[in-house]
Design an enzyme around this catalytic site. Structure first.
Site, short mmCIF file in Angstrom:
data_model
loop_
_atom_site.label_atom_id
_atom_site.label_comp_id
_atom_site.label_asym_id
_atom_site.label_seq_id
_atom_site.Cartn_x
_atom_site.Cartn_y
_atom_site.Cartn_z
N SER A 16 0.86 -1.18 0.00
CA SER A 16 0.00 0.00 0.00
C SER A 16 0.89 1.23 0.00
O SER A 16 2.07 1.16 0.36
CB SER A 16 -0.88 0.00 1.26
OG SER A 16 -1.48 1.26 1.47
N TYR A 24 -1.74 -0.77 10.76
CA TYR A 24 -1.74 -1.08 9.32
C TYR A 24 -0.45 -0.59 8.67
O TYR A 24 0.20 -1.32 7.91
CB TYR A 24 -2.96 -0.42 8.68
CG TYR A 24 -3.10 -0.65 7.20
CD1 TYR A 24 -3.34 -1.92 6.69
CD2 TYR A 24 -3.01 0.41 6.30
CE1 TYR A 24 -3.48 -2.13 5.33
CE2 TYR A 24 -3.16 0.21 4.94
CZ TYR A 24 -3.39 -1.06 4.45
OH TYR A 24 -3.53 -1.27 3.10
#
Length: 278
Positions: free
Chosen positions: A139, A152
């Site tokens: 990501s 995350y």
């Protein structure tokens, strides 16, 4: 023989779309998910596209040693594996002071250790055939930190570093490792896929106002989220490409954001980010 691909977290989001796109490209896709019941939507869409015969569901919880062991047993009957897409994951959120350490461990168990476990199961086959490709779904959060999303973000930073080592180790065996770094896309990771620490949602939390601003920031940007089909198309392109680089950024503003972060002093970057939450 048809090429064989394994996709983790294939019941929804990027995993579902990647599985369908690979099946359309004539891969036999072993689509894994925690429970087979979650595969109904994938099979339904595969039927509509006429590629259902290319999809094979397999139950796999990447955080379970028992499940990984069963997965390895299944692979014993697999003649070759051409592609592994490590996609299983979720987004842990909250503010660091209020997040129990166990929530960090759970985040890493799925996003990092899960990818490692599945890769370790697949590598003996790829190494013996001296070919294969591993695509790790990272990501932009693996390149840029942001408040309120530290579980995350930390997991994606870890995945990036591990992927670098993995690529260097596997190059001599003819195996490529690729990292895909999406920006914000219309998937369920920011809705049902986002796990917010309970304390940060309470009004008496010192971070409550900042959490609300963070959620509002995500909601405001939702109208500009990209079409997730772009990610599936990129993965298939990379799967079929003979020579690949390590990192592939994709999404609106992603390249510019990483470029700016890399060239401006931290104090300037800090002001840019925090201003977005005001």
């Amino acid at each position: 023989m048809k090429k064989i691909a394994i996709v983790t977290g294939a019941s929804s989001g990027f995993g579902l779309l990647i599985s369908l796109e690979l099946a359309k490209s004539d891969f036999n896709v072993i689509a894994t998910m925690r429970t087979l019941e979650k595969g109904e939507e994938l099979l339904k869409q595969a039927h509509v596209l006429g590629v259902k015969e290319n999809i094979f569901l397999h139950e796999l919880d990447v955080t379970s040693n028992q499940s990984i062991s069963k997965f390895k047993t299944m692979l014993e009957n697999t003649e070759h594996i051409d592609l592994l897409v490590n996609n299983a994951g979720y987004a842990g959120a909250g503010f660091i002071e209020e997040i129990p350490i166990e929530e960090y461990r759970m985040q890493f168990e799925t996003n990092v250790f899960g990818a490692i476990s599945v890769t370790q199961a697949v590598l003996p086959i790829m190494r013996k055939q001296r070919s294969g490709k591993i695509i790790n779904m990272s990501s932009i959060s693996g390149r840029i930190g942001f408040p309120g999303l530290s579980p995350y973000i930390a997991s994606k930073y870890a995945l990036e570093g591990w992927s670098e080592s993995l690529r260097l180790e596997l190059k001599p065996f003819g195996i490529d490792v690729v990292i895909v770094e999406p920006g914000s896309y219309k998937t369920n990771i920011w809705t049902s896929g986002k796990h917010i620490s309970e304390k940060s949602l309470k009004e008496d939390s010192p971070y409550f106002d900042m959490m609300k601003k963070l959620e509002q920031h995500i909601e405001r940007g939702a109208t500009q989220f990209g079409n997730p089909d772009e990610i599936a198309s990129l993965v298939v392109t990379l799967a079929l490409k003979k020579k690949t680089g390590l990192r592939y950024m994709i999404g609106k503003g992603v390249r510019l954001s990483v470029f700016i972060k890399n060239i401006v002093p931290w104090r300037v970057w800090e002001k840019i980010l925090l201003k977005q939450l005001k």
